[in-house]
Design a protein around this motif. Structure first.
Motif, short mmCIF file in Angstrom:
data_model
loop_
_atom_site.label_atom_id
_atom_site.label_comp_id
_atom_site.label_asym_id
_atom_site.label_seq_id
_atom_site.Cartn_x
_atom_site.Cartn_y
_atom_site.Cartn_z
N UNK A 209 40.19 29.13 17.04
CA UNK A 209 40.70 27.75 17.08
C UNK A 209 40.05 26.95 18.20
N UNK A 210 39.62 27.63 19.26
CA UNK A 210 38.97 26.96 20.38
C UNK A 210 37.46 26.85 20.21
N UNK A 211 36.94 27.30 19.05
CA UNK A 211 35.53 27.11 18.74
C UNK A 211 34.64 28.30 18.97
N UNK A 212 35.19 29.46 19.29
CA UNK A 212 34.38 30.64 19.54
C UNK A 212 33.99 31.32 18.23
N UNK A 213 32.90 32.09 18.29
CA UNK A 213 32.61 33.05 17.22
C UNK A 213 33.09 34.41 17.70
N UNK A 214 33.85 35.09 16.87
CA UNK A 214 34.53 36.33 17.28
C UNK A 214 33.93 37.50 16.51
N UNK A 215 33.61 38.55 17.26
CA UNK A 215 33.03 39.77 16.68
C UNK A 215 33.95 40.93 17.04
#
Length: 354
Positions: A209-215
């Protein structure tokens, strides 16, 4: 404040006090598969002037409860009732519990009290207070029909969302929020998440939601599928290399062997935050491979009330999907054994039985 015995202590109405409750206790420390919890009737502490007597509606099952039952956390008192992700209704508010009234929907979390006067408390770092106290460890928690909490460490909760969806926010969500802050993820950065249980699946959604890409890197295939459903950019095995260098990472799995793995996956200047209260031993780190180029290793210790309020404000704006695996309160021992056996996808929550 007197706490009289009601005629029917199992189903009191607002404004009614109770003298005892039905609760699970840690009878002895042992692997969860051996069922170290026992259910019994026990007295309730008499509420003080700042206290709330709460009828428990739901309580999340946290890995910290598992550490307590299995002995990874040394017990603070015998036969303690676990549980610190508590949603309920106020039955009685002490005379100094300002702003609380019978019938209010409230939540109790891990941090249950501090001294309020040490340099950590006065400096905005009450999570480091040497005299801090914790729900389900220092005092009885929410694996019970009723609980007594300090109103100053109790959260007001909104009406609307189901009890079972709110409960995990009170530890899994708040600790994940603090871990994300401690990881110092830059805007739009790549975040690695090691382990994908209750806290991780909430933290991933907050980061996205804060704009990160999550792995996500985790051993269970159902957890990897859930991560992708929730918007993760990738999901691989625990010891796999992520597809890109990570700007930050959070270790949720209590496995010290993963510390060098996660540090090696960081880009220059990246930070690894370890979110658990318990971690197995960390292997020897190589300076060049794991720490050079200003990589940082940080722990996460509990949370402050400011963290809790900030996180609850975040979820009011971006309500997360909470993947709940419900259990009736009478099956708390089974829920804990399932958590230990990796048979919970998302978060296990105990539901009060009428």
């Amino acid at each position: 404040m007197t706490v009289p015995e009601p005629q029917d202590p199992r189903s009191p109405g607002p404004g009614t006090a109770v003298a005892e409750t039905t609760a699970w206790v840690v009878d002895h420390t042992a692997p969860a598969a051996e069922r170290p919890l026992r259910r019994e009737r026990r007295p309730l502490a008499e509420p003080g002037p700042y206290d709330l007597l709460i009828k428990v509606r739901a309580c999340g099952v946290c890995r910290t409860d598992l550490h307590l039952a299995e002995g990874d956390l040394p017990p603070r008192a015998p036969r303690r009732t676990p549980g610190h992700e508590i949603v309920g209704r106020v039955l009685v508010a002490g005379p100094a519990a300002e702003g609380f009234a019978p019938g209010d929907r409230v939540g109790a979390a891990w941090l249950a009290g501090t001294c309020g006067t040490c340099r950590y408390c006065t400096g905005g770092r009450e999570n480091l207070c040497p005299d801090s106290r914790y729900t389900g460890w220092d005092m009885h928690g929410g694996y019970a029909e009723h609980v007594v909490t300090d109103s100053r460490f109790t959260y007001r909760l909104p009406e609307g969302p189901p009890d079972e969806e709110l409960a995990p926010l009170l530890c899994a969500g708040i600790i994940g929020y603090r871990a994300l802050r401690r990881a110092e993820l830059p805007p739009g950065g790549a975040l690695g998440i090691y382990g994908f249980g209750a806290s991780a699946h909430l933290t991933a959604q907050l980061a996205i939601a804060q704009g990160a890409s999550v792995h996500v890197l985790t051993r269970a295939e159902p957890a990897r599928r859930l991560a992708l459903e929730l918007g993760a950019a990738s999901a691989g095995g625990t010891y796999d290399d992520p597809p890109v260098p990570l700007d930050a990472a959070i270790l949720f799995a209590p496995v010290g062997d993963l510390v060098p793995v996660a540090l090696a996956a960081l880009d220059r200047g990246g930070t690894l935050a370890v979110a658990g209260i318990h971690l197995t031993d960390i292997p020897v780190l190589g300076y060049q491979r794991h720490l050079f180029q200003e990589r940082t290793l940080r722990s996460v210790t509990a949370n402050t009330r400011a963290d809790g309020r900030a996180y609850l404000s975040e979820v009011a704006r971006h309500r997360p999907v909470v993947r709940v695996q419900p259990y009736p309160m009478s099956r708390a021992d089974e829920a804990l054994a399932d958590l230990a056996g990796d048979r919970v996808t998302g978060v296990a929550v105990l539901i009060a039985e009428e």
